[in-house]
Design an enzyme around this catalytic site. Sequence first.
Site, PDB file in Angstrom:
ATOM      1  N   ASN A   6       3.783   3.245 -10.491  1.00 19.78           N
ATOM      2  CA  ASN A   6       2.498   3.131 -11.438  1.00 19.78           C
ATOM      3  C   ASN A   6       1.278   3.316 -10.642  1.00 19.78           C
ATOM      4  O   ASN A   6      -0.052   3.648 -11.252  1.00 19.78           O
ATOM      5  CB  ASN A   6       2.514   1.833 -12.173  1.00 19.78           C
ATOM      6  CG  ASN A   6       1.223   1.451 -12.846  1.00 19.78           C
ATOM      7  OD1 ASN A   6       0.928   2.103 -13.934  1.00 19.78           O
ATOM      8  ND2 ASN A   6       0.282   0.724 -12.425  1.00 19.78           N
ATOM      9  N   ASP A  47       0.835  -1.154   0.057  1.00 19.17           N
ATOM     10  CA  ASP A  47       0.113   0.088   0.040  1.00 19.17           C
ATOM     11  C   ASP A  47       0.911   1.056  -0.293  1.00 19.17           C
ATOM     12  O   ASP A  47       1.684   1.446   1.023  1.00 19.17           O
ATOM     13  CB  ASP A  47      -0.975  -0.123   1.180  1.00 19.17           C
ATOM     14  CG  ASP A  47      -1.932   1.311   1.241  1.00 19.17           C
ATOM     15  OD1 ASP A  47      -1.418   2.196   0.562  1.00 19.17           O
ATOM     16  OD2 ASP A  47      -2.909   1.137   2.021  1.00 19.17           O
ATOM     17  N   VAL A  48       1.104   1.913  -1.213  1.00 21.57           N
ATOM     18  CA  VAL A  48       1.909   3.069  -1.260  1.00 21.57           C
ATOM     19  C   VAL A  48       1.449   4.184  -0.327  1.00 21.57           C
ATOM     20  O   VAL A  48       2.426   5.156  -0.095  1.00 21.57           O
ATOM     21  CB  VAL A  48       2.055   3.697  -2.579  1.00 21.57           C
ATOM     22  CG1 VAL A  48       2.430   2.417  -3.726  1.00 21.57           C
ATOM     23  CG2 VAL A  48       0.752   4.192  -3.378  1.00 21.57           C
ATOM     24  N   LYS A  70      -0.929  14.826 -10.680  1.00 21.65           N
ATOM     25  CA  LYS A  70       0.011  14.572 -11.971  1.00 21.65           C
ATOM     26  C   LYS A  70       0.860  15.528 -12.052  1.00 21.65           C
ATOM     27  O   LYS A  70       1.951  15.357 -12.494  1.00 21.65           O
ATOM     28  CB  LYS A  70      -0.889  13.889 -12.949  1.00 21.65           C
ATOM     29  CG  LYS A  70      -1.354  12.462 -12.866  1.00 21.65           C
ATOM     30  CD  LYS A  70      -0.562  11.419 -12.292  1.00 21.65           C
ATOM     31  CE  LYS A  70      -1.463  10.148 -12.059  1.00 21.65           C
ATOM     32  NZ  LYS A  70      -0.437   9.069 -11.997  1.00 21.65           N
ATOM     33  N   TYR A 101      -6.917  14.864  -9.257  1.00 15.47           N
ATOM     34  CA  TYR A 101      -6.149  14.008 -10.159  1.00 15.47           C
ATOM     35  C   TYR A 101      -5.055  14.955 -11.140  1.00 15.47           C
ATOM     36  O   TYR A 101      -3.781  14.699 -10.841  1.00 15.47           O
ATOM     37  CB  TYR A 101      -6.823  13.101 -10.985  1.00 15.47           C
ATOM     38  CG  TYR A 101      -6.139  12.276 -11.751  1.00 15.47           C
ATOM     39  CD1 TYR A 101      -5.556  11.013 -11.243  1.00 15.47           C
ATOM     40  CD2 TYR A 101      -5.902  12.696 -13.254  1.00 15.47           C
ATOM     41  CE1 TYR A 101      -4.961  10.069 -12.084  1.00 15.47           C
ATOM     42  CE2 TYR A 101      -5.165  11.402 -14.058  1.00 15.47           C
ATOM     43  CZ  TYR A 101      -4.924  10.268 -13.497  1.00 15.47           C
ATOM     44  OH  TYR A 101      -4.080   9.535 -14.365  1.00 15.47           O
TER      45      TYR A 101
HETATM   46  P1  NAD Z   1      -5.901   0.969 -12.803  1.00 15.53           P
HETATM   47  O1  NAD Z   1      -6.925   1.457 -11.694  1.00 15.53           O
HETATM   48  O2  NAD Z   1      -6.253  -0.156 -13.447  1.00 15.53           O
HETATM   49  O3  NAD Z   1      -4.332   0.745 -11.972  1.00 15.53           O
HETATM   50  C1  NAD Z   1      -4.126   1.626 -10.637  1.00 15.53           C
HETATM   51  C2  NAD Z   1      -3.585   0.306  -9.723  1.00 15.53           C
HETATM   52  O4  NAD Z   1      -3.102   1.294  -8.739  1.00 15.53           O
HETATM   53  C3  NAD Z   1      -4.515  -0.386  -9.605  1.00 15.53           C
HETATM   54  O5  NAD Z   1      -3.890  -1.790  -9.472  1.00 15.53           O
HETATM   55  C4  NAD Z   1      -4.688  -0.141  -7.985  1.00 15.53           C
HETATM   56  O6  NAD Z   1      -5.086  -1.356  -7.120  1.00 15.53           O
HETATM   57  C5  NAD Z   1      -3.222   0.159  -7.634  1.00 15.53           C
HETATM   58  N1  NAD Z   1      -3.505   1.374  -6.204  1.00 15.53           N
HETATM   59  C6  NAD Z   1      -4.162   2.324  -6.230  1.00 15.53           C
HETATM   60  N2  NAD Z   1      -3.852   2.739  -4.954  1.00 15.53           N
HETATM   61  C7  NAD Z   1      -2.787   1.993  -4.446  1.00 15.53           C
HETATM   62  C8  NAD Z   1      -2.192   2.028  -3.058  1.00 15.53           C
HETATM   63  N3  NAD Z   1      -2.559   2.737  -1.935  1.00 15.53           N
HETATM   64  N4  NAD Z   1      -1.179   1.087  -3.281  1.00 15.53           N
HETATM   65  C9  NAD Z   1      -0.813   0.277  -4.112  1.00 15.53           C
HETATM   66  N5  NAD Z   1      -1.606   0.157  -5.356  1.00 15.53           N
HETATM   67  C10 NAD Z   1      -2.566   1.187  -5.286  1.00 15.53           C
HETATM   68  O7  NAD Z   1      -5.557   2.317 -13.675  1.00 15.53           O
HETATM   69  P2  NAD Z   1      -4.451   2.415 -14.771  1.00 15.53           P
HETATM   70  O8  NAD Z   1      -4.993   3.130 -15.893  1.00 15.53           O
HETATM   71  O9  NAD Z   1      -3.799   1.165 -15.237  1.00 15.53           O
HETATM   72  O10 NAD Z   1      -3.569   3.406 -14.030  1.00 15.53           O
HETATM   73  C11 NAD Z   1      -2.168   3.166 -13.943  1.00 15.53           C
HETATM   74  C12 NAD Z   1      -1.523   4.495 -13.684  1.00 15.53           C
HETATM   75  O11 NAD Z   1      -1.471   4.907 -15.083  1.00 15.53           O
HETATM   76  C13 NAD Z   1      -1.997   5.391 -12.837  1.00 15.53           C
HETATM   77  O12 NAD Z   1      -0.991   6.391 -12.257  1.00 15.53           O
HETATM   78  C14 NAD Z   1      -2.636   6.361 -13.751  1.00 15.53           C
HETATM   79  O13 NAD Z   1      -2.751   7.711 -12.979  1.00 15.53           O
HETATM   80  C15 NAD Z   1      -1.940   6.274 -14.999  1.00 15.53           C
HETATM   81  N6  NAD Z   1      -2.475   6.877 -16.079  1.00 15.53           N
HETATM   82  C16 NAD Z   1      -3.249   6.049 -16.818  1.00 15.53           C
HETATM   83  C17 NAD Z   1      -4.332   6.767 -17.728  1.00 15.53           C
HETATM   84  C18 NAD Z   1      -5.167   5.896 -18.502  1.00 15.53           C
HETATM   85  O14 NAD Z   1      -5.614   6.561 -19.579  1.00 15.53           O
HETATM   86  N7  NAD Z   1      -5.587   4.651 -18.087  1.00 15.53           N
HETATM   87  C19 NAD Z   1      -3.607   7.647 -18.395  1.00 15.53           C
HETATM   88  C20 NAD Z   1      -2.547   8.292 -17.878  1.00 15.53           C
HETATM   89  C21 NAD Z   1      -2.018   7.924 -16.731  1.00 15.53           C
END
Ligand code: NAD
Length: 253
Positions: free
Chosen positions: A91, A67-68, A161, A157
Amino acid sequence: MDLGSRLAGKHILITGASSGLGAHFATLCARHGARVTVGARRKEKLDDLVAELTYAGAASARAVSLDVTDEASVKACFDALDAPLDTLVNNAGIALSSMAIDTPLADFDAVMTTNVRGVFAMAQEAGRRWRDAEQPGNIVNVASILGQRVAGGVTPYAISKAAVKQATHALALEWARFGIRVNALAPGYIETEINAEFFATPPGEAMIKRIPMRRLGKPEDLDAAFLLLATDAAPWMTGTYLPVDGGHLCSGL
Ligand code: NAD
């Protein structure tokens, strides 16, 4: 240059790997023969992923509870690593959507604690372990184009970021002296768990039309940029913020 081959035998730790981009990056690293450690709160989901990573060709694949937002959990995660780490991929992230005027401050705190403090805590722990290492590693922070431009309904958000972008620059400056590189990958809109619902709505569909390449990204659209940052292919590259977004950041005003 074959970027993927540079991952063979390297140890990569990916946070928030139970779904979406984290699981995708883990599979990409496994396919190239890396040792992959995946961390997330939903460990039961990670156990399935570990089996898939092993099947995909990982030199080794392990899951750790992480848990980050929890300092003790961050430390325990690093203590649990079974080999020196080459790359930390920050990530994990959350995006709670609501209009700013209605956003509960608890939601604001949750987004900041995960997306900003979590990235800092993980980077700090890695930096402390790499500071005197013979072969220091590097960090890839997963930012977002929303850290550079804005959209309605995701203000905390977007703020978080922007902070990840600035953290990348600041840490790169402080840690270049230790040989630790810190870069950010800034995806545009990639269809995953975090946003699938939104893109099925009329505003979501309208947003896709504003992407110059007229489509959402697929996770694999990020692969080349990820490999560039996560490997030692570009050893003089640090403090870089690399958008991969189908041209979204340069959409017309
Ligand atoms: P997602 O929700 O599938 O993945 C996010 C992950 O972070 C999940 O597995 C979740 O369990 C984990 N997480 C959340 N809080 C946590 C915590 N306290 N400790 C450990 N793990 C935790 O979404 P995604 O789209 O795969 O996002 C991954 C990254 O990419 C994120 O940082 C998101 O902001 C970034 N991002 C996503 C997009 C997009 O379009 N999907 C675009 C830009 C950036």
